[in-house]
Design a protein around this motif. Structure first.
Motif, short mmCIF file in Angstrom:
data_model
loop_
_atom_site.label_atom_id
_atom_site.label_comp_id
_atom_site.label_asym_id
_atom_site.label_seq_id
_atom_site.Cartn_x
_atom_site.Cartn_y
_atom_site.Cartn_z
N HIS A 1 59.11 45.37 -39.50
CA HIS A 1 57.98 45.59 -39.12
C HIS A 1 56.99 44.69 -37.86
O HIS A 1 55.90 45.13 -37.09
N ASP A 2 57.45 44.12 -37.29
CA ASP A 2 56.71 42.44 -36.57
C ASP A 2 55.49 42.67 -36.86
O ASP A 2 55.05 42.51 -36.36
N VAL A 3 55.40 42.20 -38.08
CA VAL A 3 53.90 41.37 -39.05
C VAL A 3 53.96 40.67 -37.73
O VAL A 3 54.43 39.63 -38.43
N ARG A 4 52.24 40.60 -36.90
CA ARG A 4 51.64 39.60 -36.98
C ARG A 4 50.27 39.52 -37.36
O ARG A 4 49.62 38.45 -36.99
N LEU A 5 50.01 40.26 -38.61
CA LEU A 5 48.41 39.59 -38.71
C LEU A 5 48.38 39.78 -40.68
O LEU A 5 49.34 40.77 -40.97
N ALA A 6 48.15 38.55 -40.64
CA ALA A 6 48.39 39.01 -42.43
C ALA A 6 46.83 38.55 -43.03
O ALA A 6 46.21 37.75 -42.59
N LEU A 7 46.49 39.26 -43.70
CA LEU A 7 44.77 39.31 -44.92
C LEU A 7 44.86 38.63 -45.79
O LEU A 7 45.37 38.95 -46.46
N CYS A 8 44.31 38.33 -46.39
CA CYS A 8 44.05 36.75 -47.01
C CYS A 8 43.32 37.34 -48.32
O CYS A 8 41.78 36.81 -47.60
N VAL A 9 42.82 38.28 -49.44
CA VAL A 9 41.99 37.78 -50.53
C VAL A 9 42.25 37.27 -51.53
O VAL A 9 42.98 37.27 -52.14
N GLY A 10 41.03 36.25 -51.61
CA GLY A 10 41.03 35.50 -53.05
C GLY A 10 42.23 33.73 -52.27
O GLY A 10 41.69 33.52 -50.79
N GLU A 11 42.46 33.59 -53.02
CA GLU A 11 43.20 32.25 -52.56
C GLU A 11 44.68 32.25 -52.59
O GLU A 11 45.44 32.07 -53.57
N PRO A 12 45.46 32.76 -51.63
CA PRO A 12 46.93 32.28 -51.74
C PRO A 12 48.11 31.61 -52.21
O PRO A 12 47.12 30.08 -51.74
N SER A 13 48.82 31.68 -51.94
CA SER A 13 49.90 30.82 -52.25
C SER A 13 50.04 29.51 -51.73
O SER A 13 50.53 30.22 -49.80
N ALA A 14 49.73 28.68 -51.15
CA ALA A 14 50.52 27.38 -50.22
C ALA A 14 51.65 28.02 -48.71
O ALA A 14 51.67 28.11 -48.37
N ALA A 15 51.98 28.38 -50.16
CA ALA A 15 53.54 28.74 -49.36
C ALA A 15 54.27 29.74 -48.50
O ALA A 15 54.28 29.49 -47.65
N TYR A 16 53.49 30.46 -49.68
CA TYR A 16 53.21 31.85 -48.36
C TYR A 16 52.62 32.30 -46.67
O TYR A 16 52.86 31.86 -46.04
N LEU A 17 52.00 31.09 -47.01
CA LEU A 17 50.84 30.81 -45.65
C LEU A 17 51.78 29.89 -44.89
O LEU A 17 52.16 30.03 -43.20
N ARG A 18 52.41 28.92 -45.56
CA ARG A 18 53.28 27.81 -44.49
C ARG A 18 54.39 29.42 -43.74
O ARG A 18 54.76 29.29 -43.05
N LEU A 19 55.27 29.70 -44.99
CA LEU A 19 56.00 31.16 -44.26
C LEU A 19 55.62 32.06 -43.39
O LEU A 19 56.13 32.06 -42.15
N LEU A 20 54.15 32.42 -43.37
CA LEU A 20 53.11 33.36 -42.36
C LEU A 20 53.09 33.07 -40.41
O LEU A 20 53.09 33.26 -40.34
#
Length: 499
Positions: A249-268
């Protein structure tokens, strides 16, 4: 392969083995038809958009083509600079073009720090007018003060200054209004695909965004705990599903609710997503600076990821390691002669070590002990108290003089002056399985000294503590941090303890 490609490849490999699945989820635990619903419900990529996902065997690992992180909007910068041009002409600064350039640079820097080049999904020009006018006034005030000090005869009167500020603000705001208007129309025609990451509130936020009459953001996946009742937005239960959704889906936007995993943030971040924190706690919690809104929720931009050491770090290495190798050549020769007379031939000890991004190289040291065989050299952890070590070898280790040949490794580009200490492949594999986050320390160049070493973590000390210090260094790297570590290393040589 470029550095960026290497970075994304390593991060993806790490995430594949270390990403924690969302609560109650795991590989293969996704709800039936998850992948089918993602394809059906999300906006299609723009015509001609590059496919950024490669699937292996359908549900196998997915590799993403790396993208650069979003840059400040060129259109918004152009609007601001056009305003600077008009303001300079109104103020009569046509001949002093250098002052107009200075005004543009000051405005761009202050506007960037205020987030004016990173608008939210629903940001409009009226949201930006106060900050834009304030920073325009600041830029003109600084330029007027400098002009009065350098060229008193060309000082701007107050009336000209106010007129220039008003003209520039009006032109810049008008240009920004056109940019935001086109952007908003494009978003309403094709809402931006987004991932929601966080706790159970992500399902409520997803439902709110999907029922908006004129949505500008459409969630295509949730990375979080599963809801009791399946919703319209699929829950992505593994890192591979996240990668697949990002690519399809060619995602360019991520909305974080709470405290997401640092590993996912690195991937994004590696995929180039803009990260925003969405506050779903409810009313009464105030707003952080830079907050905008989305469907009635406060939205705050997350800071960019850690800065990657670049040309400045390499320049520091060359500027210090080269002269040091020349100036210390008499000491190097003395150490080599002492080792030769004390322990026989074979002055230098060569050993395979793991460097940045897992690349191996041959590390050089003055030999302080001759191992029995290659296996002992590769797998024995500490030899500081080995009785086979001569007095010369013990002195070299205690004074850290045995590390001086690594200046050549630094000149070759195998290492840096500052960074996590390189380790042998056997122990990298062992510690990577035992200590969470150990492999992430290889995101930066390995070094002759580092934050862990100046903190007393040398020799037979806690690997967990070393890893934590190393990852702190990588995540908070700056040129000044390297200078501080080098200064403290130099001071520590007065009271050496060795390893």
């Amino acid at each position: 392969m470029s550095v960026e490609n290497d970075l994304v490849r390593v991060e993806n490999d790490l995430l594949r083995g270390e990403l924690p699945p969302p609560d109650g989820a795991g590989p293969g635990s996704g709800t039936p038809g998850t992948e089918r619903r993602v394809r059906a419900e999300a906006p299609r990529p723009a015509p001609g958009a590059e496919q950024r996902v490669v699937a292996q065997g359908g549900a196998g690992p997915v590799a993403l083509t790396p993208r650069r992180a979003p840059h400040p909007s060129l259109a918004l910068v152009t609007a601001d600079l056009l305003g600077v041009l008009v303001g300079g002409l109104v103020a009569g600064m046509g001949r002093g073009w250098e002052w107009g350039v200075l005004t543009g640079v000051l405005l761009a820097l202050t506007a960037r720090s205020a987030g004016l080049y990173r608008p939210g999904p629903e940001t409009g020009v009226l949201d930006e007018v106060p900050a834009l006018c304030a920073r325009t006034a600041l830029a003109w005030a600084v330029v007027a003060a400098l002009l009065a000090a350098v060229r008193p005869a060309a000082a701007l009167p107050l009336s000209a200054l106010v007129t220039a500020w008003a003209a520039q603000s009006l032109v810049a705001a008008s240009g920004r209004g056109l940019v935001h208007g086109r952007r908003r129309a494009r978003r309403r025609a094709r809402p931006a695909a987004a991932l929601l990451i966080g706790d159970a509130r992500t399902h409520t936020v997803a439902a709110v965004l999907r029922r908006c009459e004129r949505p500008v953001v459409l969630p295509v996946g949730i990375v979080g705990p599963r809801a009791g009742t399946p919703g319209d937005v699929p829950v992505l239960g593994s890192a591979d599903e996240v990668r697949r959704a990002l690519g399809e889906h060619d995602v360019r936007l991520a909305l974080c609710v709470g405290e997401p995993s640092a590993a996912y943030l690195r991937l994004l971040r590696a995929h180039g997503c803009a990260l925003w924190r969405l506050d779903a706690r409810g009313p009464g919690h105030g707003a952080a600076p830079g907050t905008t809104g989305l469907a009635g929720y406060p939205l705050t931009p997350l800071p960019p990821g850690p800065r990657r050491p670049g040309a400045g770090k390499r320049a520091l290495d060359l500027a210090l390691a080269g002269p040091a190798l020349v100036l210390l050549s008499p000491l190097l020769l003395a150490c080599a002669l002492a080792v030769r007379l004390s322990d026989g031939p074979g002055v230098l000890f060569r050993q395979e070590r793991v460097g940045q991004y897992g690349k191996t190289f041959t590390l050089l040291k003055f030999r302080s002990l001759r191992p029995c065989d290659d296996r002992e050299a590769a797998t024995r952890w500490n030899v500081a108290h080995d009785d086979r070590m001569s007095r010369v070898g013990r002195f070299l280790r205690r004074s850290s003089l045995d590390e001086l040949p690594q200046l050549w490794n630094i000149l070759r580009g195998d290492m840096s002056l500052v960074g996590p200490r390189p380790e042998r492949p056997f122990f990298v594999a062992e510690f990577g399985r035992t200590y969470a986050g150990y492999r992430h320390r290889h995101r930066a160049p390995v070094g002759l000294t580092g934050l862990a070493q100046i903190s007393g973590l040398r020799g037979d000390t806690s690997i967990e503590d070393r890893s934590r210090h190393d990852n702190y260094y990588v995540d908070h790297w700056s040129f000044w941090l390297d200078v501080r570590i080098l200064a403290r290393t130099a001071l520590s040589l007065v009271r050496p303890s060795g390893s």
